[in-house]
Design a protein around this motif. Structure first.
Motif, PDB file in Angstrom:
ATOM      1  N   LEU A 131       0.799  -1.226   0.000  1.00  0.00           N
ATOM      2  CA  LEU A 131       0.000   0.000   0.000  1.00  0.00           C
ATOM      3  C   LEU A 131       0.837   1.286   0.000  1.00  0.00           C
ATOM      4  N   PRO A 132       1.897   1.405   0.800  1.00  0.00           N
ATOM      5  CA  PRO A 132       2.663   2.664   0.784  1.00  0.00           C
ATOM      6  C   PRO A 132       3.297   2.988  -0.558  1.00  0.00           C
ATOM      7  N   PHE A 133       3.451   1.985  -1.403  1.00  0.00           N
ATOM      8  CA  PHE A 133       4.143   2.179  -2.670  1.00  0.00           C
ATOM      9  C   PHE A 133       3.168   2.367  -3.839  1.00  0.00           C
ATOM     10  N   ARG A 134       1.875   2.341  -3.533  1.00  0.00           N
ATOM     11  CA  ARG A 134       0.880   2.536  -4.580  1.00  0.00           C
ATOM     12  C   ARG A 134       0.758   4.023  -4.918  1.00  0.00           C
ATOM     13  N   ARG A 135       0.444   4.284  -6.183  1.00  0.00           N
ATOM     14  CA  ARG A 135       0.202   5.652  -6.587  1.00  0.00           C
ATOM     15  C   ARG A 135      -1.087   6.115  -5.976  1.00  0.00           C
ATOM     16  N   THR A 136      -1.091   7.317  -5.391  1.00  0.00           N
ATOM     17  CA  THR A 136      -2.309   7.839  -4.787  1.00  0.00           C
ATOM     18  C   THR A 136      -2.707   9.136  -5.458  1.00  0.00           C
ATOM     19  N   ASP A 137      -3.991   9.466  -5.293  1.00  0.00           N
ATOM     20  CA  ASP A 137      -4.513  10.720  -5.827  1.00  0.00           C
ATOM     21  C   ASP A 137      -3.801  11.869  -5.120  1.00  0.00           C
ATOM     22  N   ALA A 138      -3.319  12.838  -5.886  1.00  0.00           N
ATOM     23  CA  ALA A 138      -2.589  13.960  -5.291  1.00  0.00           C
ATOM     24  C   ALA A 138      -3.458  14.748  -4.327  1.00  0.00           C
ATOM     25  N   ARG A 139      -4.788  14.632  -4.485  1.00  0.00           N
ATOM     26  CA  ARG A 139      -5.694  15.364  -3.598  1.00  0.00           C
ATOM     27  C   ARG A 139      -5.828  14.692  -2.251  1.00  0.00           C
ATOM     28  N   THR A 140      -5.306  13.484  -2.138  1.00  0.00           N
ATOM     29  CA  THR A 140      -5.410  12.754  -0.880  1.00  0.00           C
ATOM     30  C   THR A 140      -4.078  12.832  -0.148  1.00  0.00           C
ATOM     31  N   GLY A 141      -3.973  13.775   0.760  1.00  0.00           N
ATOM     32  CA  GLY A 141      -2.737  14.003   1.484  1.00  0.00           C
ATOM     33  C   GLY A 141      -2.750  13.328   2.841  1.00  0.00           C
TER      34      GLY A 141
END
Length: 265
Positions: free
Chosen positions: A239-249
């Protein structure tokens, strides 16, 4: 605490035990193995070494043992609170910490569900505090026992009498108090960071008494991962290495697809 949960459950579990428990227990086994390799001395061993070398503020000031042990315990408690707060505010730390929050249920095994990277960071931070202050090894040992016991207590899916919860949370973090922190609503996720002493959240104004939707109606986990996937071992570690939405900080568990009241759109 596991037996207590069966006898007096607070909430009906969303995903149940089953595979969730297998994953969470496998994660803590992984954490233990990694920690033994990287930090074979652990916090108590480091405290023994610092004591033998006369390192730390307490040793330099000649603080009496009983006072150094008491202050050391409180300092470590605050240090863990501060680390937890930082894990929600610093983007890199949040990427690692959110594996803990991805669990869609909260019970005694959630207390064990931390990414190995977070365990290493936490141990390094505690070691730094122990060395800087020269906290006695006995105090560190007691703290580590309390750290694990308190975490399993306040993550447990147990129903305490209202009057008992009110009395206990004047001093320590109760299951109802910490459960608020696992809500998908950001204002609630960004609250109740304590794991043992409840004073820090009150002192720094991060205390929230009850979840907006009640303990039975609140949604646990991360809004963007309300699926069975968080119960998977490999999925959780990745999970920490997955790409996340930039809006989700950090601390923001409300992406664009989620309504402002915290319910998934």
């Amino acid at each position: 605490m596991a037996v207590f949960e069966l006898a007096l459950p607070r909430r009906e579990l969303t995903l149940g035990r089953g595979w969730r428990w297998v994953t969470n227990l496998a994660i803590v086994a992984t954490d233990t193995a990694v920690l033994r390799v990287v930090f074979p001395m652990a916090a108590v061993g480091i405290a023994l070494w610092a004591g033998e070398e006369g390192i730390g503020l307490f040793a330099w000031l000649g603080v009496p043992f009983w006072l150094a042990a008491t202050l050391g315990f409180v300092l470590l408690d605050f240090a863990v609170w501060a680390e937890h707060w930082a894990s929600h505010k610093i983007p890199l730390l949040w990427r690692i910490h959110k594996m803990h929050h991805a669990d869609r249920d909260i019970d005694v095994t959630t207390a064990l569900r931390f990414h190995p990277l977070e365990i290493l960071i936490s141990m390094a931070w505690k070691a730094a505090v122990v060395v800087a202050f020269g906290i006695p090894a006995v105090a560190v040992l007691v703290f580590e026992v309390v750290l694990n016991g308190a975490a399993m207590f306040n993550h447990a899916n147990v129903k305490l009498p209202v009057w008992l919860d009110r009395v206990l949370r004047m001093l320590i973090v109760t299951p109802d108090m910490h459960r608020v922190h696992h809500s998908i609503i950001r204002q609630e996720t960004d609250s109740n960071y304590g794991f043992n002493l409840s004073v820090w959240d009150r002192l720094f104004r991060t205390y929230v008494d009850q979840p907006r939707k009640g303990h039975a109606g609140m949604t646990i986990g991360l809004a963007e991962y309300q699926t069975p996937e968080p119960a998977g071992y490999l999925w959780s570690l990745a999970l920490p290495f997955r790409r996340t939405d930039a809006r989700t900080g950090p601390g923001n568990t409300r992406p664009a697809s989620v309504k402002t009241d915290g319910e998934v759109a």
